[in-house]
Write an enzyme that holds these catalytic residues in place. Sequence first.
Site, PDB file in Angstrom:
ATOM      1  N   CYS A   1      54.209  31.184  55.535  1.00  0.00           N
ATOM      2  CA  CYS A   1      54.469  32.357  54.690  1.00  0.00           C
ATOM      3  C   CYS A   1      55.976  32.566  54.622  1.00  0.00           C
ATOM      4  O   CYS A   1      56.609  32.869  55.644  1.00  0.00           O
ATOM      5  CB  CYS A   1      53.780  33.586  55.284  1.00  0.00           C
TER       6      CYS A   1
ATOM      7  N   GLY B   1      55.774  30.117  47.305  1.00  0.00           N
ATOM      8  CA  GLY B   1      55.537  29.881  45.873  1.00  0.00           C
ATOM      9  C   GLY B   1      56.834  29.704  45.106  1.00  0.00           C
ATOM     10  O   GLY B   1      56.940  28.856  44.211  1.00  0.00           O
TER      11      GLY B   1
HETATM   12  N1  LIG Z   1      48.641  33.596  50.781  1.00  0.00           N
HETATM   13  C1  LIG Z   1      49.451  32.421  51.135  1.00  0.00           C
HETATM   14  C2  LIG Z   1      50.218  32.690  52.442  1.00  0.00           C
HETATM   15  C3  LIG Z   1      51.303  33.658  52.238  1.00  0.00           C
HETATM   16  C4  LIG Z   1      52.335  33.035  51.364  1.00  0.00           C
HETATM   17  C5  LIG Z   1      53.276  34.025  50.733  1.00  0.00           C
HETATM   18  N2  LIG Z   1      53.129  35.396  51.162  1.00  0.00           N
HETATM   19  C6  LIG Z   1      54.694  33.575  51.004  1.00  0.00           C
HETATM   20  O1  LIG Z   1      55.593  34.430  51.024  1.00  0.00           O
HETATM   21  O2  LIG Z   1      54.906  32.360  51.174  1.00  0.00           O
HETATM   22  C7  LIG Z   1      48.558  31.243  51.409  1.00  0.00           C
HETATM   23  O3  LIG Z   1      47.380  31.423  51.697  1.00  0.00           O
HETATM   24  O4  LIG Z   1      49.072  30.126  51.346  1.00  0.00           O
END
Ligand SMILES: N[C@H](CCC[C@H](N)C(=O)O)C(=O)O
Length: 283
Positions: free
Chosen positions: A75, A227
């Site tokens: 994350c 992302g």
């Molecule tokens: N929901 C994402 C994890 C959190 C990613 C996002 N909050 C970030 O800042 O990278 C997943 O299942 O891959």
Amino acid sequence: MHFYKYHGLGNDFVLVDTRRQELPVAGEDLSALGRLVCDRHFGIGADGLVLLRPVDGADIQMQIINSDGSEPEMCGNGIRCAAKYLYEHGGLRQDEMRIATLAGIMRPRLIRQNGRVQAVRVDMGEPRLERTDIPMTGPPGRVVDEPLALNGGSFRVTAVSMGNPHCLIFTAHVDRVPLTELGPKLENHPAFPRKTNVEFIEVLNRGEVRMRVWERGAGPTLACGTGACAAAVGGALNGLTERTVKVHLPGGTLDIQWAEDNHVYMTGPAAEVFAGEYTGRPV
Ligand SMILES: N[C@H](CCC[C@H](N)C(=O)O)C(=O)O
């Protein structure tokens, strides 16, 4: 359970330092704890739960639980929050940290002014581009501007993993995307055996994009660090952007660099909001 509430550009987290307390869970049912704690009515409310744990071979281990109770590999916004917490409350008075995650050891570096953490620059490691590493079904090779069948039609997608999977769709008008309709369908598309995060990206120029994200296990969020990293890599792979890109998200802007060492560097803020005590029943 004592917790801190942080956010990275509005992508918000309940942060719990397990070095100082037991978790109110029976039998390590972290999925149930994550769902309850993240619920914005029955719990504290957040996109995710960030647990900090002692570990060998790094300064600390960061474990993330999405608001649906699933456990992602990494994350990006969360790790910036963890680094700021560790410096200001967690006893780690150093600017360079090594934080172990399921996606490997991440290296945040604090950017401080007058003793306060203004921003965090994180070495997010190398992108994984091989289809099997996303993971995504289909023949060996990379997934760049490839058709993906959906709703009787098809979308041109590019797939990048930053330890967690991302399905990127470049579009001319990101504000017109029916995110709540397409997000879940792509998140759960059978081509992604471990589901996927979904990013819709509008290229403004070769150095800037606008992005909206539907997160795996969390739904629409105001920002997504991994992302944004994936979007910068995907933009370069498609010849649409340079390798240094400003990613404008609903919650704010992240600076991403896919460097010559093949590592992706993400720079952005982290904000502490409050500290509190969770006194609800154990899960
Ligand atoms: N929901 C994402 C994890 C959190 C990613 C996002 N909050 C970030 O800042 O990278 C997943 O299942 O891959």
